[in-house]
Design a protein around this motif. Structure first.
Motif, PDB file in Angstrom:
ATOM      1  N   HIS A  18      35.438  32.316  30.143  1.00  0.00           N
ATOM      2  CA  HIS A  18      36.805  32.267  31.021  1.00  0.00           C
ATOM      3  C   HIS A  18      37.723  33.467  31.028  1.00  0.00           C
ATOM      4  N   THR A  19      37.057  34.649  30.132  1.00  0.00           N
ATOM      5  CA  THR A  19      37.855  36.069  30.197  1.00  0.00           C
ATOM      6  C   THR A  19      36.589  37.043  30.143  1.00  0.00           C
TER       7      THR A  19
ATOM      8  N   LEU B 191      42.560  23.343  33.899  1.00  0.00           N
ATOM      9  CA  LEU B 191      41.234  23.208  34.242  1.00  0.00           C
ATOM     10  C   LEU B 191      40.565  22.089  33.908  1.00  0.00           C
TER      11      LEU B 191
ATOM     12  N   ASN C 194      46.320  31.402  23.873  1.00  0.00           N
ATOM     13  CA  ASN C 194      45.027  31.852  24.123  1.00  0.00           C
ATOM     14  C   ASN C 194      45.097  33.016  24.990  1.00  0.00           C
ATOM     15  N   ASP C 195      43.759  33.580  25.318  1.00  0.00           N
ATOM     16  CA  ASP C 195      43.664  34.610  26.260  1.00  0.00           C
ATOM     17  C   ASP C 195      44.743  36.107  25.599  1.00  0.00           C
TER      18      ASP C 195
ATOM     19  N   VAL D 280      33.530  31.513  36.271  1.00  0.00           N
ATOM     20  CA  VAL D 280      34.337  30.675  36.833  1.00  0.00           C
ATOM     21  C   VAL D 280      34.869  30.901  38.280  1.00  0.00           C
TER      22      VAL D 280
ATOM     23  N   ASP E   8      34.850  27.517  27.182  1.00  0.00           N
ATOM     24  CA  ASP E   8      35.295  28.873  26.460  1.00  0.00           C
ATOM     25  C   ASP E   8      34.516  28.795  24.921  1.00  0.00           C
TER      26      ASP E   8
ATOM     27  N   ASN F 155      36.138  27.815  40.025  1.00  0.00           N
ATOM     28  CA  ASN F 155      36.855  26.789  39.566  1.00  0.00           C
ATOM     29  C   ASN F 155      37.697  26.136  40.833  1.00  0.00           C
TER      30      ASN F 155
ATOM     31  N   GLU G  21      41.180  39.122  36.140  1.00  0.00           N
ATOM     32  CA  GLU G  21      41.621  37.599  36.262  1.00  0.00           C
ATOM     33  C   GLU G  21      40.144  36.890  36.479  1.00  0.00           C
ATOM     34  N   ALA G  22      39.922  35.918  35.560  1.00  0.00           N
ATOM     35  CA  ALA G  22      38.525  35.366  35.801  1.00  0.00           C
ATOM     36  C   ALA G  22      38.391  34.612  36.870  1.00  0.00           C
ATOM     37  N   SER G  23      39.267  33.847  37.155  1.00  0.00           N
ATOM     38  CA  SER G  23      39.503  33.032  38.346  1.00  0.00           C
ATOM     39  C   SER G  23      40.900  33.019  38.780  1.00  0.00           C
ATOM     40  N   GLY G  24      41.690  32.595  37.902  1.00  0.00           N
ATOM     41  CA  GLY G  24      43.082  31.904  38.473  1.00  0.00           C
ATOM     42  C   GLY G  24      42.874  30.626  39.029  1.00  0.00           C
ATOM     43  N   THR G  25      43.910  29.878  39.000  1.00  0.00           N
ATOM     44  CA  THR G  25      43.722  28.484  39.845  1.00  0.00           C
ATOM     45  C   THR G  25      45.103  28.332  40.458  1.00  0.00           C
TER      46      THR G  25
ATOM     47  N   GLY H 296      45.801  28.275  32.396  1.00  0.00           N
ATOM     48  CA  GLY H 296      44.755  27.867  33.526  1.00  0.00           C
ATOM     49  C   GLY H 296      43.763  26.950  32.630  1.00  0.00           C
ATOM     50  N   LEU H 297      43.313  27.528  31.409  1.00  0.00           N
ATOM     51  CA  LEU H 297      41.993  27.046  30.841  1.00  0.00           C
ATOM     52  C   LEU H 297      42.374  25.474  30.234  1.00  0.00           C
TER      53      LEU H 297
ATOM     54  N   TYR I 168      48.085  42.228  32.312  1.00  0.00           N
ATOM     55  CA  TYR I 168      47.267  42.187  33.515  1.00  0.00           C
ATOM     56  C   TYR I 168      47.255  41.456  34.697  1.00  0.00           C
TER      57      TYR I 168
HETATM   58  N1  CR6 Z   1      43.790  32.315  31.011  1.00  0.00           N
HETATM   59  C1  CR6 Z   1      41.515  32.959  32.903  1.00  0.00           C
HETATM   60  O1  CR6 Z   1      42.377  33.956  32.541  1.00  0.00           O
HETATM   61  C2  CR6 Z   1      41.278  31.098  34.687  1.00  0.00           C
HETATM   62  C3  CR6 Z   1      41.182  30.074  33.463  1.00  0.00           C
HETATM   63  C4  CR6 Z   1      40.191  29.098  33.806  1.00  0.00           C
HETATM   64  C5  CR6 Z   1      41.664  31.733  31.679  1.00  0.00           C
HETATM   65  C6  CR6 Z   1      41.701  32.469  34.297  1.00  0.00           C
HETATM   66  O2  CR6 Z   1      41.825  33.420  35.280  1.00  0.00           O
HETATM   67  O3  CR6 Z   1      41.448  30.721  35.842  1.00  0.00           O
HETATM   68  O4  CR6 Z   1      40.755  30.577  32.210  1.00  0.00           O
HETATM   69  N2  CR6 Z   1      40.869  32.346  30.687  1.00  0.00           N
HETATM   70  O5  CR6 Z   1      38.913  29.326  34.033  1.00  0.00           O
HETATM   71  C7  CR6 Z   1      41.162  31.920  29.333  1.00  0.00           C
HETATM   72  O6  CR6 Z   1      41.917  31.033  28.956  1.00  0.00           O
HETATM   73  C8  CR6 Z   1      40.400  32.407  28.271  1.00  0.00           C
HETATM   74  C9  CR6 Z   1      43.088  31.581  31.431  1.00  0.00           C
HETATM   75  O7  CR6 Z   1      43.561  30.609  31.692  1.00  0.00           O
END
Ligand code: CR6
Length: 832
Positions: A373-374, A138, A286-287, A451, A335, A480, A669-673, A134-135, A570
């Motif tokens: 982002h997290t 995005l 990442n994450d 986000v 991030d 997002n 989940e911060a946002s999800g896309t 996602g990051l 998660y």
């Molecule tokens: N893993 C979030 O977990 C979010 C994206 C983009 C994440 C996800 O919920 O949509 O960022 N976080 O904001 C990180 O990468 C740290 C992701 O992609």
């Protein structure tokens, strides 16, 4: 057909010839490129040759616009956004650039006239996978929107030689294969060997007095390597603006004198060269729990240092004095990976450009903004002080100095609250001393954002609570978004045509709110029929591809129930699995059981070192093997794991989904896309109140969204009360029998231990509360099936989902950043 062209189309044809967009010029240039670049003619060209020729033909058309954009920005001193990101998950370029240039159709026709299939050529492209999920994606969507909204910008990142690994499935397990995307050359980038900066590591610092007698610091490194720029043009949709994605590659320093340093040691010198180049070799996950890898810290500093030096160079080239750097540039930290930029800009301003602390800090602090982002504690970056000091001794001094001034401020504001001082410090002192990158990013930025609305609230009330109390105005939310160009127009041309015909124009592609015009047709039976046909056609395409890749055949009439995203506990792919096991048992126990046929489709990569995630992949494949070959159940359910989920394969999935699984534990989940990408393509969502799901539900209407599970608050309460998953296991016979069936060996050729680590964890700890949401999830799925039986109701809901997705365009997100955070204006470049 031998019709005379009408005067209007004749003019258009002439105009296209002039700008190189006519069919004739596309054909001519394609054949020229095939010959002059690939050294081939039509008859002996390989599919890859054809792709390269098409890519160069397209790139040539970007370049004219790019030069114009660059000239414009230089002469007008336009304020510029620098997007600093360790990842840009671009996806394939060709189809996207054709769409943004407005020549997708002409190119298809031109190819046909050459007896070629443009889609097959597009398929040849190997995508640059310079991101995890996602990051990184995005960042790529934001680059598309920045250009489309005509905002001058530069994306800065790393040109990894190996991007995210390619995933293969062998015997049900994930196997990683290194990604060699550069093997056949990359036609989209332009190397800039002259844009090169030294990046220093190690050594020590020295104090000295300058010619005015002022105390200064000098960093004497023990390693210097070079960062070389590789530029990729990013064209906006239907505009003349082309922005720059500048990725840095590490090379042995030119100033590194082989002879002097390595007298007689030729092999030592070559070794040093190889070592330098490893810095931009490979993308890290990442994450994930931070591996504390030295190379990763080196990478972060590498790209940050090159990028900040480049900003300073551009400042001198255009506007002039460094004092106005913050007027010319705003830099967004994607991030904490680029958070070292704060210390690096301070160092450059003070040590290399003789600025005093206060002025340097004032500029630095106005340049940077930071996106979190997290909230997952294990994904928050910290670096041990000893490693930091060894690699970046000068930056550690600067971090200490920032910290001292910052903590003085905290002490004055919160008298006597030393506990707070300890919590807020840039250095964690419990156990091994560590630098907290998130704190550095917050202190060094003038704006911090989450986000999605829920995430941004949690950022303020949990993760950065103390900081929010100190600086409430610094915190923002920008939900997002994703680009409709790639995820609708490129991925789903059939739906694109249908929407354009229904709305009477394609204006929605640049103004996604105009999808609302579909609402007026939401009950039109004619539209329903065509909507259904578009979906079925996408499902057929996906089925054919999956059959070819996995051998599993899906019935396009079945409900395609899809979960595609990184595999992570998660995100709870295992909750989805429990539902499948339940369906299986229901059918087995009652052969007359009537249910809506479902195809469960999964896609996603697990981090190579994440055992539990890999076991989840194995479990999915193990269940698939049993289910798909059992004639008693495979008329109702089938399960398939799509190997190597990436942008390209995502584009196959999103259009084909009926149901989108967004089932993370609320608050995680911060946002999800992906949730947005599915919904834009007409899938309905089954989801928790997490990340952007909350806002998707608000937009599409609660009645058009399948909600289940605990809210973030309930999760919190439940955890505080003491969560005991084994009681749920014992108390719910169906749940127990689903878990027991996994342990029975049925899915593992009699091996009763294989999945134990997973099932034991669910029953004993269940950190993501799968069992707590199990019952609500099943009930919700029953409701989904009931609604699906009513075709018209489902189709209406699907149309309304698409109609109400306007908010989730990355254009909206970028507009919010531009107005509320960056204070930048659009700057149209002619020729659009
Ligand atoms: N893993 C979030 O977990 C979010 C994206 C983009 C994440 C996800 O919920 O949509 O960022 N976080 O904001 C990180 O990468 C740290 C992701 O992609």
């Amino acid at each position: 057909m031998n019709q005379e062209p009408s005067p209007a189309s004749f003019d258009q044809e002439r105009e296209h010839t002039r700008t190189g967009m006519s069919k004739a010029s596309l054909k001519r240039d394609f054949l020229d490129n095939l010959f002059y670049i690939q050294g081939r003619f039509r008859e002996v060209a390989t599919p890859h040759d054809l792709y390269m020729a098409a890519a160069y033909t397209t790139r040539d058309r970007l370049l004219a616009r790019w030069v114009k954009s660059a000239q414009d920005f230089k002469t007008t001193h336009a304020r510029t956004v620098c997007y600093l990101s360790a990842e840009f998950l671009l996806g394939p370029h060709l189809a996207n650039n054709l769409v943004n240039l407005g020549i997708a159709e002409t190119s298809t026709e031109a190819a046909e006239e050459l007896d070629l299939d443009l889609n097959a050529i597009i398929e040849e492209e190997e995508e640059p996978g310079l991101g995890n999920g996602g990051l990184g994606r995005l960042a790529a969507c934001f680059m598309d929107s920045l250009s489309t909204l005509q905002i001058p910008s530069i994306g800065y990142g790393i040109r990894y030689e190996f991007g995210i690994f390619d995933q293969m499935i062998e015997n049900g397990w994930q196997v990683e294969k290194s990604d060699t995307w550069l093997r056949n050359g990359n036609p989209w980038e332009i190397p800039r060997p002259k844009i090169r900066f030294p990046v220093m590591y190690g050594g020590h610092t020295e104090q000295y007095r300058d010619h005015d007698g002022r105390p200064r610091t000098r960093w004497v490194p023990d390693l210097v390597i070079d960062g070389v720029a590789y530029d990729t043009p990013i064209l906006g949709y239907g505009v003349g603006n082309v922005n720059l994605l500048r990725l840095w590659k590490a090379e042995a320093s030119e100033s590194f004198d082989f002879q002097a340093f390595n007298v007689g040691d030729y092999y030592g010198a070559v070794h040093a060269k190889i070592e330098a180049e490893t810095i931009s070799k490979v993308l890290y996950p990442n994450d994930e729990p931070e591996a504390g890898k030295e190379l990763r810290l080196k990478q972060q500093f590498f790209f940050v240092s090159c990028s900040v030096q480049d900003m300073i160079r551009l400042q001198f080239n255009t506007v002039g004095p460094l004092e106005t750097l913050a007027d010319k540039f705003v830099a967004q930290l994607n991030d904490t990976h680029p958070a070292l930029a704060v210390a690096e800009l301070m160092r450059l301003l003070m040590d290399e450009h003789d600025m005093e602390w206060d002025q340097a800090w004032d500029i630095t602090h106005r340049v940077f903004c930071y996106t979190n982002h997290t909230l997952l504690p294990e994904a928050l970056e910290t670096w041990s002080v000893s490693l930091f000091e060894r690699l970046l001794p000068r930056h550690l001094e600067i971090v200490y100095a920032i910290n001292q001034r910052f903590l003085d401020q905290v002490r004055v504001r919160f008298l006597g609250d030393e506990d707070r001082v300890r919590r807020m410090s840039l250095i964690a002192e419990d156990g091994e001393r560590r630098v907290r990158m998130a704190h550095l990013a917050v202190v060094g930025s003038r704006a911090v954002n989450g986000v999605a609305e829920l995430h941004s609230e949690l950022v303020k009330t949990t993760l950065f609570r103390d900081f929010h109390e100190l600086w409430p105005d610094r915190f923002h939310n920008v939900t997002n978004g994703v680009t409709p160009r790639r995820f609708m127009v490129v991925a789903n041309p059939r739906l694109t045509r249908l929407i354009t015909e229904t709305c009477g124009s394609d204006a929605w592609i640049r103004d996604l709110d105009r999808l609302r015009e579909l609402e007026a047709h939401a009950t039109d039976p004619g539209l329903h029929e065509r909507w259904h046909e578009v979906k079925i056609a996408a499902k057929r395409d996906l089925s054919a591809w999956l059959k070819h890749r996995t051998g599993v055949l899906l019935d396009p009439e079945a409900m395609f129930d899809v979960q595609a995203k990184r595999i992570h506990e998660y995100k709870r792919q295992h909750l989805n699995v429990l539902h499948i096991v339940r369906c299986y048992q229901r059918i087995k126990q009652n052969p007359n059981h009537d249910m809506v046929p479902r195809a469960f489709v999964f896609g996603g990569k697990a981090a190579p070192g994440y055992f539990m995630a890999k076991l989840i992949i194995k479990l999915i494949n193990a269940i698939a093997e049993v289910v798909n070959k059992d004639p008693q159940v495979n008329g109702f359910i089938r399960v398939v794991f799509m190997p190597d989920f990436n942008v390209k394969n995502g584009q196959r999935l999103y259009p084909a989904a009926n149901l989108s699984e967004q089932i993370s534990l609320a608050g995680k989940e911060a946002s999800g896309t992906g949730n947005m990408k599915f919904s834009m393509n007409g899938a309905l969502t089954i989801g928790t109140l997490d990340g952007a799901n909350v806002e998707i539900r608000e937009e599409v209407g609660a009645e058009n969204f399948f909600l289940f599970g605990m809210s973030a608050e309930e999760v919190n309460r439940r955890q505080h009360q003491g969560y005991r998953p084994w009681e749920l296991y014992r108390g719910d016979p169906e749940l127990r029998s689903d878990i027991d069936l996994i342990n029975s060996g049925l899915f593992s050729h009699g091996d009763t231990q294989l999945f134990r680590p997973l099932t034991d964890q669910l029953v004993n700890q269940d950190p993501f509360m799968v069992l707590a949401d199990y019952r609500a999830y099943l009930t919700c799925h029953d409701h989904v099936a009931e609604v699906y039986r009513d075709h018209h109701r489902w189709t209406r809901m699907s149309i309304l989902n698409v109609a109400r997705m306007g908010k989730f365009s990355s254009d909206r997100a970028i507009r919010e950043y531009a107005e509320r955070i960056w204070q930048v204006e659009p700057h149209p470049v002619g020729g659009g």
